[in-house]
Design a protein around this motif. Structure first.
Motif, PDB file in Angstrom:
ATOM      1  N   TRP A  31       1.391  -1.055  -0.340  1.00 58.59           N
ATOM      2  CA  TRP A  31      -0.120   0.157  -0.440  1.00 58.59           C
ATOM      3  C   TRP A  31       0.942   1.273   0.673  1.00 58.59           C
ATOM      4  CZ3 TRP A  31       0.314   3.235   5.058  1.00 58.59           C
ATOM      5  CH2 TRP A  31       0.815   2.561   5.716  1.00 58.59           C
ATOM      6  N   SER A  32       2.592   0.965   0.359  1.00 57.50           N
ATOM      7  CA  SER A  32       3.020   2.140   0.380  1.00 57.50           C
ATOM      8  C   SER A  32       3.872   2.340  -0.760  1.00 57.50           C
ATOM      9  CB  SER A  32       3.482   2.477   1.415  1.00 57.50           C
ATOM     10  OG  SER A  32       4.593   3.908   1.516  1.00 57.50           O
ATOM     11  N   SER A  33       4.130   3.004  -2.014  1.00 56.52           N
ATOM     12  CA  SER A  33       5.313   2.723  -3.242  1.00 56.52           C
ATOM     13  C   SER A  33       6.212   3.109  -2.863  1.00 56.52           C
ATOM     14  CB  SER A  33       4.731   3.726  -4.417  1.00 56.52           C
ATOM     15  OG  SER A  33       4.682   4.787  -4.120  1.00 56.52           O
ATOM     16  N   ALA A  34       6.635   3.779  -2.143  1.00 56.78           N
ATOM     17  CA  ALA A  34       8.154   3.938  -1.634  1.00 56.78           C
ATOM     18  C   ALA A  34       8.959   2.676  -0.918  1.00 56.78           C
ATOM     19  CB  ALA A  34       8.001   5.282  -0.428  1.00 56.78           C
ATOM     20  N   ARG A  51      10.942  -4.288  16.401  1.00 63.60           N
ATOM     21  CA  ARG A  51      12.470  -3.543  15.453  1.00 63.60           C
ATOM     22  C   ARG A  51      12.593  -4.332  13.622  1.00 63.60           C
ATOM     23  NH1 ARG A  51      18.728  -2.413  17.214  1.00 63.60           N
ATOM     24  NH2 ARG A  51      17.673  -0.961  18.550  1.00 63.60           N
ATOM     25  N   ILE A  52      11.869  -3.293  13.060  1.00 69.33           N
ATOM     26  CA  ILE A  52      11.711  -3.603  11.888  1.00 69.33           C
ATOM     27  C   ILE A  52      12.995  -2.607  10.486  1.00 69.33           C
ATOM     28  CG2 ILE A  52       9.630  -3.951  11.655  1.00 69.33           C
ATOM     29  CD1 ILE A  52       8.787  -1.436   9.679  1.00 69.33           C
ATOM     30  N   ARG A  53      13.267  -3.670   9.547  1.00 71.84           N
ATOM     31  CA  ARG A  53      14.538  -3.032   9.088  1.00 71.84           C
ATOM     32  C   ARG A  53      13.880  -2.671   7.831  1.00 71.84           C
ATOM     33  NH1 ARG A  53      17.931  -6.807   8.327  1.00 71.84           N
ATOM     34  NH2 ARG A  53      19.230  -5.647  10.630  1.00 71.84           N
ATOM     35  N   MET A  54      13.363  -1.455   6.437  1.00 72.42           N
ATOM     36  CA  MET A  54      13.053  -1.499   5.467  1.00 72.42           C
ATOM     37  C   MET A  54      13.787  -0.589   4.484  1.00 72.42           C
ATOM     38  SD  MET A  54      10.330   1.123   7.265  1.00 72.42           S
ATOM     39  CE  MET A  54      10.362   2.332   7.689  1.00 72.42           C
ATOM     40  N   THR A  55      13.395  -0.621   3.545  1.00 72.01           N
ATOM     41  CA  THR A  55      14.832  -0.239   2.331  1.00 72.01           C
ATOM     42  C   THR A  55      13.006   0.996   1.630  1.00 72.01           C
ATOM     43  OG1 THR A  55      15.993  -2.254   2.052  1.00 72.01           O
ATOM     44  CG2 THR A  55      15.611  -0.232   0.094  1.00 72.01           C
ATOM     45  N   LEU A  56      13.621   2.093   1.248  1.00 70.73           N
ATOM     46  CA  LEU A  56      12.408   2.690   1.290  1.00 70.73           C
ATOM     47  C   LEU A  56      12.942   3.631  -0.465  1.00 70.73           C
ATOM     48  CD1 LEU A  56      12.633   3.898   4.100  1.00 70.73           C
ATOM     49  CD2 LEU A  56      10.098   3.882   3.183  1.00 70.73           C
ATOM     50  N   SER A  57      12.306   4.391  -1.275  1.00 72.65           N
ATOM     51  CA  SER A  57      13.028   5.122  -2.449  1.00 72.65           C
ATOM     52  C   SER A  57      11.411   6.342  -2.529  1.00 72.65           C
ATOM     53  CB  SER A  57      12.625   4.021  -3.347  1.00 72.65           C
ATOM     54  OG  SER A  57      13.236   4.982  -4.404  1.00 72.65           O
ATOM     55  N   LEU A  58      11.885   7.264  -2.169  1.00 78.05           N
ATOM     56  CA  LEU A  58      11.350   8.589  -2.900  1.00 78.05           C
ATOM     57  C   LEU A  58      11.386  10.034  -2.568  1.00 78.05           C
ATOM     58  CD1 LEU A  58       8.143   9.539  -2.248  1.00 78.05           C
ATOM     59  CD2 LEU A  58       9.217  10.252  -0.039  1.00 78.05           C
ATOM     60  N   LEU A  59      11.182  10.434  -4.360  1.00 78.55           N
ATOM     61  CA  LEU A  59      11.822  11.515  -4.648  1.00 78.55           C
ATOM     62  C   LEU A  59      13.230  11.225  -5.265  1.00 78.55           C
ATOM     63  CD1 LEU A  59      10.288  14.079  -2.477  1.00 78.55           C
ATOM     64  CD2 LEU A  59       9.604  13.021  -4.167  1.00 78.55           C
ATOM     65  N   GLY A  60      13.284   9.988  -5.886  1.00 79.82           N
ATOM     66  CA  GLY A  60      14.593   9.507  -6.392  1.00 79.82           C
ATOM     67  C   GLY A  60      15.602   9.234  -5.008  1.00 79.82           C
ATOM     68  N   PHE A  61      15.766   9.050  -3.907  1.00 82.12           N
ATOM     69  CA  PHE A  61      16.681   8.680  -2.779  1.00 82.12           C
ATOM     70  C   PHE A  61      16.128   7.785  -2.469  1.00 82.12           C
ATOM     71  CE2 PHE A  61      16.275  13.946  -2.619  1.00 82.12           C
ATOM     72  CZ  PHE A  61      17.583  14.364  -2.418  1.00 82.12           C
ATOM     73  N   GLY A 124       8.422  15.408  -0.176  1.00 86.50           N
ATOM     74  CA  GLY A 124       8.476  14.339   0.001  1.00 86.50           C
ATOM     75  C   GLY A 124       7.635  13.668   1.469  1.00 86.50           C
ATOM     76  N   GLN A 125       7.567  14.663   2.402  1.00 86.71           N
ATOM     77  CA  GLN A 125       6.370  14.238   2.998  1.00 86.71           C
ATOM     78  C   GLN A 125       5.098  14.373   3.055  1.00 86.71           C
ATOM     79  OE1 GLN A 125       8.293  16.680   6.797  1.00 86.71           O
ATOM     80  NE2 GLN A 125       8.452  15.245   7.592  1.00 86.71           N
TER      81      GLN A 125
END
Length: 145
Positions: A31-34, A51-61, A124-125
């Protein structure tokens, strides 16, 4: 420069249904493309992610983050533990029972490690909050309501 954002929106589902969806963190990429991936590292005695680890990509970062969750009956909050791109991040989903379902209050603040123009950070926010509003609502209604 730290930046904060908040929003509130309503979902036609019970607070318990919304909370179950929030606890299902491994499905956030649905549900979150980021969010590109989410992995639960530790859980509490009730099975909720701590505790979670996540990989995100938003606005080229892109960034890989580790966050620590806290849970109550009506909210979940998180604090950044480790990130390549951010110095700090705190956020919360607080749920409120209303006549036709649940009002979700979302707050988030973050501070990047490197200077980022304020308008880029705010954009971004804003994108993240819009994704939560639309994506979480659809996810709850499709899977938990």
């Amino acid at each position: 420069m730290a930046a904060s954002v908040s929003d509130r929106f309503d979902i036609d589902a019970t607070p318990e249904q919304v909370m179950r969806a929030l606890e299902d963190v491994e499905r956030i990429p649905e549900w979150s493309s980021a969010h590109k991936s989410v992995e639960v590292l530790t859980r509490d005695d009730d099975g909720r992610p701590l505790r979670i680890r996540m990989t995100l990509s938003l606005l080229g970062f892109s960034d890989t983050q580790t966050i620590e969750h806290s849970w109550t009956e009506s909210s979940t909050s998180w604090t950044l533990v480790e990130s390549g791109m951010q110095r700090s991040q705190d956020g919360e989903y607080a749920l409120e029972q209303i006549a036709r379902g649940t009002r979700v209050h979302v707050t988030m603040s973050l501070e990047p490690k490197v200077p980022v123009p304020g308008f880029v950070l705010k954009r971004g926010q804003k994108h993240a909050v819009e994704a939560v509003r639309k994506g979480l609502t659809e996810f709850v209604l499709s899977n938990y309501a």
